[in-house]
Design an enzyme around this catalytic site. Sequence first.
Site, short mmCIF file in Angstrom:
data_model
loop_
_atom_site.label_atom_id
_atom_site.label_comp_id
_atom_site.label_asym_id
_atom_site.label_seq_id
_atom_site.Cartn_x
_atom_site.Cartn_y
_atom_site.Cartn_z
N THR A 278 4.30 2.57 5.50
CA THR A 278 2.91 2.13 5.63
C THR A 278 2.17 3.05 6.60
OG1 THR A 278 1.43 0.42 6.52
CG2 THR A 278 3.67 0.37 7.32
N GLY B 136 0.84 -1.21 0.00
CA GLY B 136 0.00 0.00 0.00
C GLY B 136 0.87 1.25 0.00
N ASP C 12 -0.09 2.11 8.45
CA ASP C 12 -0.64 1.30 9.54
C ASP C 12 0.15 1.36 10.85
OD1 ASP C 12 -2.52 0.51 7.67
OD2 ASP C 12 -1.49 -1.37 7.18
N ARG D 266 0.80 -4.86 -5.50
CA ARG D 266 0.84 -6.07 -4.69
C ARG D 266 1.06 -7.19 -5.72
NH1 ARG D 266 -0.80 -4.10 0.39
NH2 ARG D 266 -2.53 -2.64 0.32
N ASP E 18 5.30 -4.96 6.13
CA ASP E 18 5.89 -6.26 6.50
C ASP E 18 5.90 -7.27 5.36
OD1 ASP E 18 3.15 -6.54 6.62
OD2 ASP E 18 3.15 -7.70 8.48
N ARG F 294 -5.33 -2.07 8.94
CA ARG F 294 -5.30 -3.54 8.83
C ARG F 294 -5.60 -4.15 10.20
NH1 ARG F 294 -2.53 -6.49 4.26
NH2 ARG F 294 -1.83 -4.48 3.55
N ASP G 86 2.29 -0.70 11.84
CA ASP G 86 2.14 -2.05 12.38
C ASP G 86 3.44 -2.85 12.42
OD1 ASP G 86 2.37 -2.26 9.65
OD2 ASP G 86 0.73 -3.69 9.39
P1 ADP Z 1 2.89 -4.41 2.76
O1 ADP Z 1 4.27 -4.44 2.26
O2 ADP Z 1 2.35 -3.02 2.86
O3 ADP Z 1 2.69 -5.24 4.00
P2 ADP Z 1 1.70 -6.57 1.21
O4 ADP Z 1 1.48 -7.46 2.38
O5 ADP Z 1 0.63 -6.51 0.17
O6 ADP Z 1 1.95 -5.06 1.64
O7 ADP Z 1 3.06 -7.01 0.53
C1 ADP Z 1 3.57 -6.29 -0.59
C2 ADP Z 1 4.22 -7.25 -1.52
O8 ADP Z 1 5.31 -7.90 -0.89
C3 ADP Z 1 3.33 -8.41 -2.00
O9 ADP Z 1 2.47 -8.02 -3.02
C4 ADP Z 1 4.38 -9.38 -2.48
O10 ADP Z 1 4.89 -9.00 -3.72
C5 ADP Z 1 5.48 -9.20 -1.41
N1 ADP Z 1 5.29 -10.21 -0.37
C6 ADP Z 1 4.39 -10.22 0.62
N2 ADP Z 1 4.47 -11.35 1.36
C7 ADP Z 1 5.46 -12.09 0.80
C8 ADP Z 1 6.01 -13.37 1.06
N3 ADP Z 1 5.57 -14.12 2.08
N4 ADP Z 1 6.99 -13.82 0.27
C9 ADP Z 1 7.47 -13.06 -0.76
N5 ADP Z 1 6.96 -11.85 -1.08
C10 ADP Z 1 5.99 -11.36 -0.32
O1 F6P Z 2 -1.55 -1.24 4.56
C1 F6P Z 2 -2.21 -0.06 4.22
C2 F6P Z 2 -3.69 -0.32 3.99
O2 F6P Z 2 -4.30 0.92 3.63
C3 F6P Z 2 -4.42 -0.93 5.18
O3 F6P Z 2 -4.73 0.01 6.18
C4 F6P Z 2 -5.63 -1.51 4.49
O4 F6P Z 2 -6.10 -2.62 5.21
C5 F6P Z 2 -5.07 -1.96 3.15
O5 F6P Z 2 -3.87 -1.25 2.95
C6 F6P Z 2 -5.99 -1.73 1.99
O6 F6P Z 2 -5.42 -2.30 0.88
P1 F6P Z 2 -5.83 -1.96 -0.63
O7 F6P Z 2 -5.30 -0.60 -0.94
O8 F6P Z 2 -5.16 -3.02 -1.43
O9 F6P Z 2 -7.31 -1.99 -0.68
#
Ligand code: ADP
Ligand code: F6P
Length: 319
Positions: free
Chosen positions: A125, A11, A127, A72, A103, A171, A129
């Site tokens: 982020t 995000g 969040d 993502r 994360d 989240r 978090d």
């Molecule tokens: P954020 O980084 O904000 O937590 P996401 O959880 O959507 O957002 O993760 C962002 C991107 O990081 C994912 O779309 C993916 O490309 C990569 N990613 C997330 N989890 C994993 C994982 N377990 N292994 C490898 N890549 C990951």
């Molecule tokens: O991680 C940032 C965030 O805005 C969270 O607060 C929310 O749960 C999520 O991303 C929303 O994701 P998307 O933009 O993919 O709908």
Amino acid sequence: MKKIAVLTSGGDAPGMNAAVRAVVRMALHNGIEVMGVQRGYAGLISGELFKMDRKSVSDIIQRGGTVLRTARCKEFKQEEVREKAAAILKAYGVDALVVCGGDGSFTGAKLLSKLGVKTVGLPGTIDNDLAYTDYTIGFDTALNTVLDAISKLRDTSSSHERVSVIEVMGRNCGDLTLYAGIAGGAEAIIVPEMPFNKDELIQTILQGKLNGKLHNIVLVAEGVGGAEELAKEIEEVTGIESRATILGHIQRGGNPTAMDTVLASRMGAKAVQVLMEGKTSRVIGIKDNKIFDQDIDEALAMERTFDVDLYNIANAINQ
Ligand code: ADP
Ligand code: F6P
């Protein structure tokens, strides 16, 4: 360290541009070449890399969103896809990758580093978090956006003598809701980290009415959810008109606050310094206003703690 790449992932968060700018400028200042990767890991695996110079990051420090764009990318969870990413970086002669995200993005960076790519993570982020750091880039801006929304909703709630139930992003983390609740004087703060007693909430609202309150602001974290249903139930039980507002993605946009811009600039610069020291698999954080780096595995394994003291303060002073 001759050439690094930088991407934003997950995000978007206000301040990501300032972080990218700091990475680029700090690297160039030290004679290191920089490649920008568009659309996060998705752009990395499709080879969307371009050379960045000082001008590529001109006039972006104050802008929300991310000029590198973000995505993502589910495929990045597959080992063979990450191998392709590592091969692309090698083909471009890139020694290290800076990843700004949450994360999930850090997990991707950690796994990529196991394939020989040096990585550093910047916490981007809204969040807040990530357990290892006091604050993430984007949190302060989102907090101010929520605060602005609360004060606008308070105006209309007071005029109509209504209850306003407001759903806040984050989240599974209640930080944004908690801080907005303190700053906005919300009568109730409902977060996933703390038990929620509906009867107590109803009593608070009824007591508020008896005390002459014109409005009641009830903040619900996204991780708890159900703002619409809660507003309906409050109206049915108390007889006080109630409305729900889900703030949604408005919380992700807007120019970063000065706090986020400074944080992002400090962290972005630190990421380059850490790479110049020859380190890899690190994340950048802030504790007691000091910027530090930490092992990525260690940081991801840390358990998040919720600020119960702050939550208790809010309940004591807001009702
Ligand atoms: P954020 O980084 O904000 O937590 P996401 O959880 O959507 O957002 O993760 C962002 C991107 O990081 C994912 O779309 C993916 O490309 C990569 N990613 C997330 N989890 C994993 C994982 N377990 N292994 C490898 N890549 C990951
Ligand atoms: O991680 C940032 C965030 O805005 C969270 O607060 C929310 O749960 C999520 O991303 C929303 O994701 P998307 O933009 O993919 O709908």
